[in-house]
Design a protein around this motif. Structure first.
Motif, PDB file in Angstrom:
ATOM      1  N   LEU A  51       0.818  -1.209   0.000  1.00  0.00           N
ATOM      2  CA  LEU A  51       0.000   0.000   0.000  1.00  0.00           C
ATOM      3  C   LEU A  51       0.854   1.262   0.000  1.00  0.00           C
ATOM      4  CD1 LEU A  51      -2.858  -0.953   2.492  1.00  0.00           C
ATOM      5  CD2 LEU A  51      -3.144  -0.363   0.076  1.00  0.00           C
ATOM      6  N   ALA A  52       2.001   1.196   0.667  1.00  0.00           N
ATOM      7  CA  ALA A  52       2.909   2.352   0.714  1.00  0.00           C
ATOM      8  C   ALA A  52       3.673   2.537  -0.586  1.00  0.00           C
ATOM      9  CB  ALA A  52       3.887   2.204   1.873  1.00  0.00           C
ATOM     10  N   GLY A  53       3.630   1.544  -1.480  1.00  0.00           N
ATOM     11  CA  GLY A  53       4.289   1.656  -2.769  1.00  0.00           C
ATOM     12  C   GLY A  53       5.579   0.883  -2.905  1.00  0.00           C
ATOM     13  N   PHE A  54       5.887   0.039  -1.919  1.00  0.00           N
ATOM     14  CA  PHE A  54       7.141  -0.712  -1.957  1.00  0.00           C
ATOM     15  C   PHE A  54       7.020  -1.973  -2.804  1.00  0.00           C
ATOM     16  CE2 PHE A  54       7.943   1.635   2.022  1.00  0.00           C
ATOM     17  CZ  PHE A  54       9.224   2.107   1.745  1.00  0.00           C
ATOM     18  N   LYS A  55       8.141  -2.352  -3.381  1.00  0.00           N
ATOM     19  CA  LYS A  55       8.296  -3.668  -4.009  1.00  0.00           C
ATOM     20  C   LYS A  55       9.066  -4.528  -3.015  1.00  0.00           C
ATOM     21  CE  LYS A  55      10.746  -6.125  -7.682  1.00  0.00           C
ATOM     22  NZ  LYS A  55      11.727  -5.983  -8.793  1.00  0.00           N
ATOM     23  N   ILE A  56       8.494  -5.661  -2.627  1.00  0.00           N
ATOM     24  CA  ILE A  56       9.143  -6.543  -1.654  1.00  0.00           C
ATOM     25  C   ILE A  56      10.064  -7.505  -2.385  1.00  0.00           C
ATOM     26  CG2 ILE A  56       8.799  -8.332   0.100  1.00  0.00           C
ATOM     27  CD1 ILE A  56       6.068  -5.790  -0.601  1.00  0.00           C
ATOM     28  N   ASN A  57      11.347  -7.437  -2.078  1.00  0.00           N
ATOM     29  CA  ASN A  57      12.359  -8.262  -2.746  1.00  0.00           C
ATOM     30  C   ASN A  57      12.686  -9.548  -2.011  1.00  0.00           C
ATOM     31  OD1 ASN A  57      12.858  -6.662  -5.031  1.00  0.00           O
ATOM     32  ND2 ASN A  57      14.182  -5.300  -3.839  1.00  0.00           N
ATOM     33  N   ASP A  58      12.637  -9.480  -0.680  1.00  0.00           N
ATOM     34  CA  ASP A  58      13.061 -10.650   0.085  1.00  0.00           C
ATOM     35  C   ASP A  58      12.390 -10.637   1.445  1.00  0.00           C
ATOM     36  OD1 ASP A  58      14.399 -12.973   0.700  1.00  0.00           O
ATOM     37  OD2 ASP A  58      16.402 -12.195   0.295  1.00  0.00           O
ATOM     38  N   ILE A  59      12.103 -11.824   1.960  1.00  0.00           N
ATOM     39  CA  ILE A  59      11.582 -12.005   3.310  1.00  0.00           C
ATOM     40  C   ILE A  59      12.409 -13.106   3.974  1.00  0.00           C
ATOM     41  CG2 ILE A  59       9.602 -12.608   4.748  1.00  0.00           C
ATOM     42  CD1 ILE A  59       7.783 -11.744   2.473  1.00  0.00           C
ATOM     43  N   ARG A  60      12.891 -12.831   5.170  1.00  0.00           N
ATOM     44  CA  ARG A  60      13.678 -13.823   5.910  1.00  0.00           C
ATOM     45  C   ARG A  60      13.072 -14.049   7.298  1.00  0.00           C
ATOM     46  NH1 ARG A  60      19.045 -14.014   4.044  1.00  0.00           N
ATOM     47  NH2 ARG A  60      19.059 -13.494   1.824  1.00  0.00           N
ATOM     48  N   GLU A  61      13.281 -15.253   7.817  1.00  0.00           N
ATOM     49  CA  GLU A  61      12.822 -15.577   9.162  1.00  0.00           C
ATOM     50  C   GLU A  61      13.975 -15.929  10.101  1.00  0.00           C
ATOM     51  OE1 GLU A  61       8.481 -17.362   9.055  1.00  0.00           O
ATOM     52  OE2 GLU A  61       9.787 -18.472   7.679  1.00  0.00           O
ATOM     53  N   GLY A  62      15.180 -15.829   9.616  1.00  0.00           N
ATOM     54  CA  GLY A  62      16.323 -15.981  10.505  1.00  0.00           C
ATOM     55  C   GLY A  62      16.624 -17.395  10.941  1.00  0.00           C
ATOM     56  N   LYS A  63      16.677 -18.310   9.973  1.00  0.00           N
ATOM     57  CA  LYS A  63      17.066 -19.675  10.339  1.00  0.00           C
ATOM     58  C   LYS A  63      18.491 -19.668  10.889  1.00  0.00           C
ATOM     59  CE  LYS A  63      17.652 -24.348   8.499  1.00  0.00           C
ATOM     60  NZ  LYS A  63      17.570 -25.228   7.302  1.00  0.00           N
ATOM     61  N   PRO A  64      18.694 -20.190  12.094  1.00  0.00           N
ATOM     62  CA  PRO A  64      20.033 -20.161  12.704  1.00  0.00           C
ATOM     63  C   PRO A  64      21.068 -20.939  11.889  1.00  0.00           C
ATOM     64  CG  PRO A  64      18.358 -20.706  14.324  1.00  0.00           C
ATOM     65  CD  PRO A  64      17.690 -20.782  12.992  1.00  0.00           C
ATOM     66  N   LYS A  65      22.316 -20.483  11.959  1.00  0.00           N
ATOM     67  CA  LYS A  65      23.430 -21.190  11.327  1.00  0.00           C
ATOM     68  C   LYS A  65      24.298 -21.802  12.426  1.00  0.00           C
ATOM     69  CE  LYS A  65      23.557 -18.289   7.197  1.00  0.00           C
ATOM     70  NZ  LYS A  65      24.380 -17.417   6.330  1.00  0.00           N
ATOM     71  N   VAL A  66      24.506 -23.089  12.319  1.00  0.00           N
ATOM     72  CA  VAL A  66      25.157 -23.824  13.398  1.00  0.00           C
ATOM     73  C   VAL A  66      26.545 -23.279  13.712  1.00  0.00           C
ATOM     74  CG1 VAL A  66      26.096 -25.588  11.840  1.00  0.00           C
ATOM     75  CG2 VAL A  66      25.671 -26.147  14.276  1.00  0.00           C
ATOM     76  N   GLU A  67      27.254 -22.785  12.693  1.00  0.00           N
ATOM     77  CA  GLU A  67      28.614 -22.305  12.922  1.00  0.00           C
ATOM     78  C   GLU A  67      28.665 -21.027  13.765  1.00  0.00           C
ATOM     79  OE1 GLU A  67      27.343 -20.757   8.797  1.00  0.00           O
ATOM     80  OE2 GLU A  67      27.143 -22.599   9.990  1.00  0.00           O
ATOM     81  N   LYS A  68      27.542 -20.373  13.954  1.00  0.00           N
ATOM     82  CA  LYS A  68      27.494 -19.151  14.746  1.00  0.00           C
ATOM     83  C   LYS A  68      27.400 -19.437  16.253  1.00  0.00           C
ATOM     84  CE  LYS A  68      27.189 -15.978  11.411  1.00  0.00           C
ATOM     85  NZ  LYS A  68      28.117 -14.836  11.279  1.00  0.00           N
ATOM     86  N   PHE A  69      27.113 -20.688  16.602  1.00  0.00           N
ATOM     87  CA  PHE A  69      26.838 -21.020  18.000  1.00  0.00           C
ATOM     88  C   PHE A  69      27.953 -21.873  18.601  1.00  0.00           C
ATOM     89  CE2 PHE A  69      22.804 -19.936  16.194  1.00  0.00           C
ATOM     90  CZ  PHE A  69      22.083 -19.360  17.224  1.00  0.00           C
TER      91      PHE A  69
END
Length: 243
Positions: free
Chosen positions: A203-221
């Motif tokens: 509605l604001a006029g944006f084009k949505i390019n990507d949506i992420r949900e933050g799947k964890p990466k094991v190497e970060k933990f």
């Protein structure tokens, strides 16, 4: 007592406790959300940046180090602004004490608008998205994160402290105000579905390019148990949009 949005951060004890939690080594903000934000931003060299709900502006310092030529942070908490001013000292960055609702968005001024985990405090998000769209230059980008709607939907599993091992998703399609017990305070947030965020952006006029949900990466933990716990439920919802 209910704290609306950033007002909680002006409580000295809450602010101290929050900063301690936020800056811990395995904070999910640092381990999961921030790397995705940086990935979606890509190269910020030579860009003008607006950061809504900038907090202590450490993220702004990092963006300046990466080459952005202007950084403006907007923050509604006096305590956060004091910290941000210290971090931005002698750097090409500015911080302004203002709520997002009261901020005077300059037209077609920024190449990039970012917001990290602040927009779920806003009641009238539709209007803010429209103001952000106006403030972006041609081909500008808007990249933001919010608390994931599966978490904001219900406060039944929320606790003032303790490590959660189970979560309740309920009242998902009832959008609106939630009062969440958080760090020994009752903090007001606003729940919206994934679909609502998407529709408000359109509605604001944006084009949505990507949506992420933050799947964890094991190497970060460093902790296998913490990694496995973070794999159970999404904490963040992140959008990348173009004007």
């Amino acid at each position: 007592m209910e704290y609306n949005g950033v007002s909680a951060y002006n409580d000295e004890k809450f602010f101290k406790d929050y900063m301690s939690r936020r800056n811990r080594v395995e904070s999910p903000n640092n381990m999961i959300e921030k790397p995705i934000m940086l990935e979606l931003m890509s190269d910020v060299k030579g860009k003008t940046v607006l950061d809504l709900g900038c907090g202590d502006a450490q993220f702004g310092v990092e963006l300046l180090q990466k080459g952005c030529i202007l950084y403006d942070g907007v923050e509604g908490s006096e305590n956060m602004v004091k910290e941000a001013t210290k971090h931005l000292n002698e750097k090409k960055g500015n911080v302004y004490l203002s709520s997002m609702e009261a901020w005077n968005f300059p037209k077609e001024h920024y190449d990039l608008v970012v917001s990290r985990l602040a927009l779920h405090y806003i009641a009238d998000l539709k209007s803010i998205f429209m103001e952000i769209h106006k403030s972006l230059a041609s081909n500008g980008k808007f990249i933001f994160s919010v608390q994931h709607p599966v978490l904001t939907s219900s406060i039944k599993s929320a606790a003032a402290s303790a490590t959660k091992s189970d979560w309740i998703v309920d009242d998902y399609f009832y959008s609106g105000k939630r009062v969440e017990p958080w760090i020994d305070k009752n903090v007001v947030k606003y729940h919206r579905t994934v679909e609502e965020y998407f529709q408000f952006l359109k509605l604001a006029g944006f084009k949505i390019n990507d949506i992420r949900e933050g799947k964890p990466k094991v190497e970060k933990f460093s902790s296998e148990s913490e990694y496995q716990r973070r794999m159970r439920i999404p904490l963040f919802l992140i959008f990348s949009c173009d004007k």
